[in-house]
Enzyme design. Structure first.
Site, PDB file in Angstrom:
ATOM      1  N   HIS A 222       0.812  -1.223   0.000  1.00 58.03           N
ATOM      2  CA  HIS A 222       0.000   0.000   0.000  1.00 58.03           C
ATOM      3  C   HIS A 222       0.843   1.270   0.000  1.00 58.03           C
ATOM      4  O   HIS A 222       0.318   2.361  -0.130  1.00 58.03           O
ATOM      5  CB  HIS A 222      -0.935   0.040   1.216  1.00 58.03           C
ATOM      6  CG  HIS A 222      -0.229   0.335   2.507  1.00 58.03           C
ATOM      7  ND1 HIS A 222       0.356  -0.642   3.262  1.00 58.03           N
ATOM      8  CD2 HIS A 222       0.014   1.507   3.163  1.00 58.03           C
ATOM      9  CE1 HIS A 222       0.912  -0.100   4.340  1.00 58.03           C
ATOM     10  NE2 HIS A 222       0.725   1.200   4.300  1.00 58.03           N
TER      11      HIS A 222
HETATM   12  C1  UD1 Z   1      -2.110   5.777   5.317  1.00 55.36           C
HETATM   13  C2  UD1 Z   1      -0.851   6.375   5.942  1.00 55.36           C
HETATM   14  C3  UD1 Z   1       0.259   5.342   5.943  1.00 55.36           C
HETATM   15  C4  UD1 Z   1      -0.187   4.045   6.598  1.00 55.36           C
HETATM   16  C5  UD1 Z   1      -1.473   3.564   5.965  1.00 55.36           C
HETATM   17  C6  UD1 Z   1      -2.003   2.368   6.702  1.00 55.36           C
HETATM   18  C7  UD1 Z   1      -0.498   8.779   5.583  1.00 55.36           C
HETATM   19  C8  UD1 Z   1       0.237   9.784   4.793  1.00 55.36           C
HETATM   20  N1  UD1 Z   1      -0.378   7.510   5.153  1.00 55.36           N
HETATM   21  O1  UD1 Z   1      -1.802   5.473   3.968  1.00 55.36           O
HETATM   22  O2  UD1 Z   1       1.363   5.840   6.673  1.00 55.36           O
HETATM   23  O3  UD1 Z   1       0.814   3.079   6.428  1.00 55.36           O
HETATM   24  O4  UD1 Z   1      -2.468   4.606   6.023  1.00 55.36           O
HETATM   25  O5  UD1 Z   1      -2.913   1.641   5.949  1.00 55.36           O
HETATM   26  O6  UD1 Z   1      -1.137   9.111   6.540  1.00 55.36           O
HETATM   27  N2  UD1 Z   1      -9.114   4.522   0.883  1.00 55.36           N
HETATM   28  C9  UD1 Z   1     -10.364   3.968   0.793  1.00 55.36           C
HETATM   29  N3  UD1 Z   1     -11.002   3.631   1.941  1.00 55.36           N
HETATM   30  C10 UD1 Z   1     -10.471   3.801   3.172  1.00 55.36           C
HETATM   31  C11 UD1 Z   1      -9.190   4.368   3.252  1.00 55.36           C
HETATM   32  C12 UD1 Z   1      -8.520   4.713   2.109  1.00 55.36           C
HETATM   33  O7  UD1 Z   1     -10.899   3.791  -0.302  1.00 55.36           O
HETATM   34  O8  UD1 Z   1     -11.114   3.452   4.187  1.00 55.36           O
HETATM   35  C13 UD1 Z   1      -8.381   4.854  -0.367  1.00 55.36           C
HETATM   36  C14 UD1 Z   1      -8.714   6.240  -0.910  1.00 55.36           C
HETATM   37  O9  UD1 Z   1      -8.688   6.152  -2.304  1.00 55.36           O
HETATM   38  C15 UD1 Z   1      -7.519   7.062  -0.445  1.00 55.36           C
HETATM   39  C16 UD1 Z   1      -6.386   6.032  -0.492  1.00 55.36           C
HETATM   40  O10 UD1 Z   1      -6.991   4.805  -0.110  1.00 55.36           O
HETATM   41  O11 UD1 Z   1      -7.264   8.164  -1.276  1.00 55.36           O
HETATM   42  C17 UD1 Z   1      -5.217   6.354   0.411  1.00 55.36           C
HETATM   43  O12 UD1 Z   1      -5.657   6.576   1.757  1.00 55.36           O
HETATM   44  P1  UD1 Z   1      -4.783   7.485   2.748  1.00 55.36           P
HETATM   45  O13 UD1 Z   1      -5.366   7.419   4.103  1.00 55.36           O
HETATM   46  O14 UD1 Z   1      -4.571   8.819   2.149  1.00 55.36           O
HETATM   47  O15 UD1 Z   1      -3.367   6.826   2.718  1.00 55.36           O
HETATM   48  P2  UD1 Z   1      -2.945   5.310   2.908  1.00 55.36           P
HETATM   49  O16 UD1 Z   1      -2.283   4.868   1.674  1.00 55.36           O
HETATM   50  O17 UD1 Z   1      -4.081   4.532   3.432  1.00 55.36           O
HETATM   51  N1  UDP Z   2      -3.823  -5.510   8.558  1.00 56.92           N
HETATM   52  C1  UDP Z   2      -5.087  -6.069   8.612  1.00 56.92           C
HETATM   53  N2  UDP Z   2      -5.692  -6.420   7.437  1.00 56.92           N
HETATM   54  C2  UDP Z   2      -5.090  -6.270   6.224  1.00 56.92           C
HETATM   55  C3  UDP Z   2      -3.790  -5.708   6.190  1.00 56.92           C
HETATM   56  C4  UDP Z   2      -3.187  -5.317   7.388  1.00 56.92           C
HETATM   57  O1  UDP Z   2      -5.646  -6.258   9.700  1.00 56.92           O
HETATM   58  O2  UDP Z   2      -5.702  -6.603   5.205  1.00 56.92           O
HETATM   59  C5  UDP Z   2      -3.196  -5.089   9.831  1.00 56.92           C
HETATM   60  C6  UDP Z   2      -1.828  -5.665  10.051  1.00 56.92           C
HETATM   61  O3  UDP Z   2      -1.899  -6.963  10.606  1.00 56.92           O
HETATM   62  C7  UDP Z   2      -1.220  -4.638  11.011  1.00 56.92           C
HETATM   63  C8  UDP Z   2      -1.815  -3.339  10.518  1.00 56.92           C
HETATM   64  O4  UDP Z   2      -2.994  -3.698   9.800  1.00 56.92           O
HETATM   65  O5  UDP Z   2      -1.639  -4.875  12.336  1.00 56.92           O
HETATM   66  C9  UDP Z   2      -0.825  -2.677   9.624  1.00 56.92           C
HETATM   67  O6  UDP Z   2      -1.416  -1.679   8.888  1.00 56.92           O
HETATM   68  P1  UDP Z   2      -0.882  -1.201   7.470  1.00 56.92           P
HETATM   69  O7  UDP Z   2      -0.073  -2.249   6.810  1.00 56.92           O
HETATM   70  O8  UDP Z   2      -2.061  -0.684   6.759  1.00 56.92           O
HETATM   71  O9  UDP Z   2      -0.001   0.080   7.880  1.00 56.92           O
HETATM   72  P2  UDP Z   2       1.511   0.328   8.297  1.00 56.92           P
HETATM   73  O10 UDP Z   2       1.848  -0.588   9.424  1.00 56.92           O
HETATM   74  O11 UDP Z   2       2.362   0.122   7.092  1.00 56.92           O
HETATM   75  O12 UDP Z   2       1.526   1.756   8.684  1.00 56.92           O
END
Ligand code: UD1
Ligand code: UDP
Length: 375
Positions: A222
């Site tokens: 991601h």
């Molecule tokens: C965010 C965090 C990242 C973290 C990740 C965990 C920032 C800059 N990034 O990244 O550090 O590792 O969360 O998962 O804060 N979207 C949906 N539904 C949701 C959430 C997101 O459709 O419930 C989609 C949207 O298109 C959105 C994209 O995912 O634009 C990215 O979401 P965003 O929260 O901006 O960043 P992440 O990549 O999730």
């Molecule tokens: N996780 C989850 N379901 C998924 C992917 C990740 O429950 O489909 C959990 C994972 O086990 C961990 C947390 O989400 O506890 C990590 O989140 P993510 O990888 O989104 O973010 P990061 O740690 O890179 O910030």
């Protein structure tokens, strides 16, 4: 003591679950002072499987506020969070503001609190990738400098802060106070210890496990550097397809990645792509897989907790001790390096002896340190 917790993204729910439980334990044991926690959800993540499911499964107290910020460009969403959190802080007047990790929700909360001279406690402080192209690196640097408590998971994190001149002074109320840097261990380890025996697979994941008794590769992707580059996401999918000839590849797709694949016109029938799974399903998948491939920070550590070798789809990691110990190999997004890395990890049996992330009591230490503070 009034403690205000701000969360917004999936990994923060996992981390906050352990600290909320430690607060409840502190209160029911007659801990002094009693701590009243108010949870604010920024709404950064909002799909059921990215948010509410974690509150339900992990029994996290429901947020009193949901700012409903949703998705959008960094400045716009962080700005909306900042304004929303400031309003809540002014209404609630907490004694301490608690933040986790390195997302935009983390930075917005730390910044809003610091401007109001409220003390900030940062769980997962001191992590660095030294890659300023990562939005998370910017968020961490600023949050750490603004926080009064820096709760570090590892000794490396403590040293990183030292190199940047921390502990330093922060403004709290009308005075300047010295930052407290404390190595407490990792709250995600606490979470795995608490939930792994409680985790039962959903019917869908139970059925999937029945199909692959010989095991599988578990992959998550991601990170912006991978999803925002067609070359990177294309290279990762190509490598996973090659690996799927050895073992099935199970890929729970972050919504960002699903969108990126669709936009790039990348379709794959060879991978077992599924919706993001809940925490319990994730623990079950981690327990049953053979090797993990990921660009997630949290999942790299969880692979280690489950004694699974990890192939990290990045060029650097904050969790350097995993690479140094031979539990994790960095391969970036290059298909050949990914395949070679995964094949070699499939054959290695690293000795998962030392516990690198504390003793499972990180959350308790966080609560004890905050309770020692007399506002
Ligand atoms: C965010 C965090 C990242 C973290 C990740 C965990 C920032 C800059 N990034 O990244 O550090 O590792 O969360 O998962 O804060 N979207 C949906 N539904 C949701 C959430 C997101 O459709 O419930 C989609 C949207 O298109 C959105 C994209 O995912 O634009 C990215 O979401 P965003 O929260 O901006 O960043 P992440 O990549 O999730
Ligand atoms: N996780 C989850 N379901 C998924 C992917 C990740 O429950 O489909 C959990 C994972 O086990 C961990 C947390 O989400 O506890 C990590 O989140 P993510 O990888 O989104 O973010 P990061 O740690 O890179 O910030």
């Amino acid at each position: 003591m009034r403690l205000l917790t701000v969360v917004g993204a999936r990994p923060q729910f996992v981390k906050a679950a352990t600290v909320s439980r430690a607060i409840a334990a502190h209160n029911s044991a007659g801990g002094v002072p009693p701590i009243a926690e108010t949870i604010v959800h920024t709404g950064q993540h909002y799909d059921h499987n990215m948010s509410q499911r974690f509150f339900e499964e992990m029994d996290i107290p429901q947020p009193r506020y949901n700012l409903g910020v949703g998705s959008g460009p960094h400045g716009e969403t962080t700005g909306r969070m900042l304004a929303g959190i400031e309003e809540v802080l002014q209404a609630e007047q907490p004694d301490v503001v608690l933040v986790y990790g390195d997302t935009n929700s983390t930075l917005a909360a730390a910044l809003a609190a610091a401007k109001l001279h409220l003390p900030v406690a940062h769980v997962e402080a001191g992590l660095r990738s030294y890659n300023m192209r990562m939005p998370e690196e910017v968020n961490r640097l600023l949050t750490d400098r603004l926080s009064r408590w820096l709760f570090c998971p590892t000794v490396t994190a403590v040293k990183n802060l030292e190199r940047e001149g921390m502990p330093a002074a922060v403004a709290v109320g009308r005075e300047l106070q010295a930052q407290e840097v404390l190595q407490v261990g990792d709250v995600m380890y606490d979470a795995v210890l608490h939930y792994r025996d409680r985790a039962r697979p959903s019917p869908e994941i139970g059925e999937l496990l029945g199909r692959y008794p010989e095991g599988f590769f578990l992959a998550t992707v991601h990170r912006a550097e991978n999803t925002d580059s067609i070359a990177n996401i294309g290279g990762i999918v190509k490598a996973l397809e090659t690996l799927s000839r050895l073992l099935p590849v199970v890929l729970p797709l972050h919504p960002r990645t699903r969108r990126a694949l669709a936009a790039a016109g990348i379709h794959t029938d060879e991978l077992v792509t599924i919706d993001p799974v809940g925490y319990f399903d994730m623990l079950v998948l981690l327990g049953k897989c053979r090797v993990v491939l990921t660009d997630s920070g949290g999942v790299q550590k969880e692979a280690y907790f489950f004694e699974k070798p990890c192939v990290t789809l990045r060029e650097e990691t904050e969790w350097v001790e995993l690479v140094e110990g031979g539990f994790n190999v960095l391969v970036g997004a290059d298909p050949d390096r990914i395949v070679v890395g995964a094949e070699s990890m499939l054959c290695t049996r690293p000795s998962f002896g030392p516990q690198l992330y504390g003793d499972g009591n990180a959350a308790t230490r966080v609560v004890q340190a905050i309770a020692r503070y007399a506002p």
